[in-house]
Design a protein around this motif. Structure first.
Motif, short mmCIF file in Angstrom:
data_model
loop_
_atom_site.label_atom_id
_atom_site.label_comp_id
_atom_site.label_asym_id
_atom_site.label_seq_id
_atom_site.Cartn_x
_atom_site.Cartn_y
_atom_site.Cartn_z
N SER A 174 0.82 -1.21 0.00
CA SER A 174 0.00 0.00 0.00
C SER A 174 0.85 1.26 0.00
O SER A 174 0.53 2.24 -0.68
CB SER A 174 -0.92 0.00 1.22
OG SER A 174 -0.19 0.22 2.41
N GLY B 214 -7.82 6.88 -8.20
CA GLY B 214 -8.29 5.58 -7.76
C GLY B 214 -7.17 4.69 -7.27
O GLY B 214 -7.36 3.86 -6.37
N VAL B 215 -5.97 4.87 -7.84
CA VAL B 215 -4.81 4.09 -7.40
C VAL B 215 -4.47 4.43 -5.96
O VAL B 215 -4.15 3.55 -5.15
CB VAL B 215 -3.61 4.36 -8.34
CG1 VAL B 215 -2.37 3.64 -7.85
CG2 VAL B 215 -3.94 3.95 -9.77
N TRP C 280 -6.48 5.55 -3.58
CA TRP C 280 -7.49 4.98 -2.70
C TRP C 280 -7.34 3.47 -2.58
O TRP C 280 -7.65 2.89 -1.53
CB TRP C 280 -8.89 5.33 -3.20
CG TRP C 280 -9.28 6.75 -2.85
CD1 TRP C 280 -9.40 7.81 -3.69
CD2 TRP C 280 -9.58 7.24 -1.54
NE1 TRP C 280 -9.75 8.94 -2.99
CE2 TRP C 280 -9.88 8.62 -1.67
CE3 TRP C 280 -9.64 6.66 -0.28
CZ2 TRP C 280 -10.22 9.40 -0.58
CZ3 TRP C 280 -9.97 7.44 0.82
CH2 TRP C 280 -10.26 8.80 0.65
N CYS C 281 -6.87 2.83 -3.64
CA CYS C 281 -6.58 1.40 -3.57
C CYS C 281 -5.47 1.13 -2.55
O CYS C 281 -5.54 0.18 -1.77
CB CYS C 281 -6.18 0.88 -4.94
SG CYS C 281 -5.78 -0.88 -4.99
N ALA D 153 -6.91 1.49 0.94
CA ALA D 153 -7.69 0.30 1.30
C ALA D 153 -6.79 -0.86 1.73
O ALA D 153 -7.06 -1.56 2.71
CB ALA D 153 -8.58 -0.11 0.13
#
Length: 363
Positions: A48, A71-72, A74-75, A78
Motif C-alpha cells: 500500500s 483511484g490508485v 485509494w486502492c 484500502a
C-alpha cells in the motif's frame, strides 16, 4: 471423596493464580496463525505504501488533479487498512513480543517492491540488510514465547492491577512528562526525544490492542467479553494512544528525513512492544535463558537489517506542478542559474521559479 475434592482444588488454584488457568497447552496452530496473519498484514502495508507513493509521483507529473482523486491512491489506502486490520488480529493469536518485531517484514517487502514499482536501484546494503532481517525474523519465530493465552476481561483486570505493571506505568508516565517538557517547553527538537515519545505511547498501544483483539477473539470463539467495562477502557486507551502516536510520528517525519525516522522508529517501537509483553502479559515468565538470548539476538539482527535497508534510500523528487522547469527553456546552457527577474514578473515569479535547492553547478 477424591472426585469431590478435585473441583474444589482446581477452584482454589484458579482463584489464587487466575493467569495460570488461562494458558493454553502450547497451541502451535493458533501460534502459527498469528505469525502468518502478521506477515501478510505487513506485506499488504508495504504494498500500500508503494502504491500510494506511485500515485503521488504520477499525479505530480500530470499536475492536473489532487492525489486524493486518484483511484490508485485509494486502492493503496484500502490495502493499508486491510494490512493494519491483519496486524490487529495477529495480536489475538500470537504474543505481542513476537508480532511487533515482525514489522521488519514490511521494511523488507517495501525495499523489494520499490525496485519493481518505483524503479529504484538495488544496493549492496539492501541485500545485506535484507539477509540480516530475514535471518533475525527466522530466529525470532523459533525462539519467541510459544505460549498463547486466552485474553479475557478478568485476566486483563488481573494484569492491570499487578504491582510491577503499575510501577512500569508510573515510570513511563514520569519519563513521558519529562520528554514532553523538553520537547514543548525547552524546544529540544532532537529525533531521539520525539521517537521516545512515540515509543512510550506505542507501549500502551500494544497492550491495549492485544487486550481488545484478544477479548474480541474470545468473544467470537468462547465466552462474550464485551459486557465488561475493561473492554471499553482498553478501546479508549488504544484510540487515544494511537492518535497521539501518529501525531508525534508525523511531526518527526516533517522535521527529519525518513531514512532516520524509519529505522529508529522500528527499533524503539519493537523494544517498547517487547517490554510491554514482558511486563504486562508476562510472556517471558517461563522462557529458558537460551531462548531469551536467541530472541534478543534475532531482534538485534532485525534492527541492523532495517538500518541498512533504510540508510541513504534514494529520494524521489516530486515536480511542483506550479513551476516551470528551467531546463525546458531553449537556448540556455546553464539552466540551473536562470530565474525570472522579480522586478519584471512581480508576484508571478514565485509561481514560475522552481526550487533549485540542492542542485550543483555544472560549470
Amino acid at each position: 471423596m477424591a472426585n469431590g475434592s478435585s473441583p474444589a482444588a482446581a477452584l482454589n488454584v484458579t482463584s489464587s493464580q487466575p493467569h495460570r488457568a488461562q494458558i493454553l497447552e502450547n497451541p502451535l496452530r493458533t501460534y502459527l496463525l498469528g505469525i502468518i496473519i502478521s506477515i501478510c498484514g505487513n506485506v499488504l502495508i508495504s504494498i500500500s505504501l508503494n502504491i500510494q507513493k506511485y500515485a503521488h509521483v504520477r499525479q505530480s507529473q500530470r499536475g492536473s488533479k489532487p492525489y486524493y482523486t486518484s483511484g490508485v491512491w485509494w486502492c493503496g489506502v484500502a490495502l493499508m487498512g486491510l494490512g493494519e486490520l491483519g496486524n490487529f488480529a495477529a495480536y489475538g493469536f500470537a504474543p505481542a513480543s513476537l508480532v511487533a518485531p515482525l514489522g521488519c517484514v514490511s521494511v523488507i517487502a517495501s525495499a523489494v517492491l520499490s525496485v519493481v514499482f518505483l524503479k529504484e536501484t538495488v544496493r549492496a546494503s539492501d541485500i545485506v540488510g535484507g539477509t540480516l532481517a530475514i535471518t533475525g525474523t527466522y530466529v525470532l519465530v523459533n525462539f519467541a514465547p510459544h505460549t498463547t493465552i486466552h485474553i479475557t476481561a478478568l485476566l486483563v483486570q488481573y494484569y492491570v492491577m499487578n504491582w510491577h505493571f503499575l510501577l512500569y506505568l508510573a515510570l513511563e508516565m514520569i519519563l513521558f512528562c519529562i520528554l514532553l517538557y523538553l520537547y514543548k517547553m525547552r524546544k529540544m527538537k532532537h529525533i531521539i526525544i520525539v521517537m521516545l515519545l512515540v515509543a512510550l505511547l506505542a507501549s500502551l498501544t500494544v497492550i491495549s490492542v492485544k487486550a481488545v483483539s484478544g477479548m474480541i477473539t474470545e468473544s467470537i470463539t468462547g465466552q462474550l467479553q464485551l459486557i465488561y467495562p475493561i473492554f471499553y477502557i482498553m478501546v479508549v486507551v488504544m484510540i487515544a494512544s494511537c492518535a497521539f502516536q501518529i501525531k508525534f510520528l508525523n511531526q518527526a517525519m516533517k522535521m527529519f528525513d525518513a531514512t532516520e525516522v524509519v529505522p529508529i522508529n522500528f527499533v524503539f517501537f519493537t523494544t517498547s512492544a517487547v517490554v510491554a509483553g514482558i511486563v504486562f502479559y508476562e510472556e517471558f515468565e517461563e522462557l529458558a535463558l537460551l531462548n531469551i538470548f536467541m530472541f534478543l539476538l534475532g531482534c538485534l539482527l532485525s534492527f541492523l537489517g532495517v538500518f541498512l535497508i533504510a540508510r541513504n534510500r534514494p529520494k524521489i523528487k516530486l515536480q511542483n506542478p506550479n513551476c516551470i522547469s528551467m531546463d525546458k527553456i531553449p537556448r540556455r546552457s546553464h539552466t540551473d542559474k536562470v530565474q525570472p527577474e522579480a522586478q519584471t514578473y512581480g508576484s508571478l515569479a514565485a509561481k514560475l521559479m522552481c526550487n533549485t535547492a540542492g542542485q550543483t553547478d555544472d560549470t
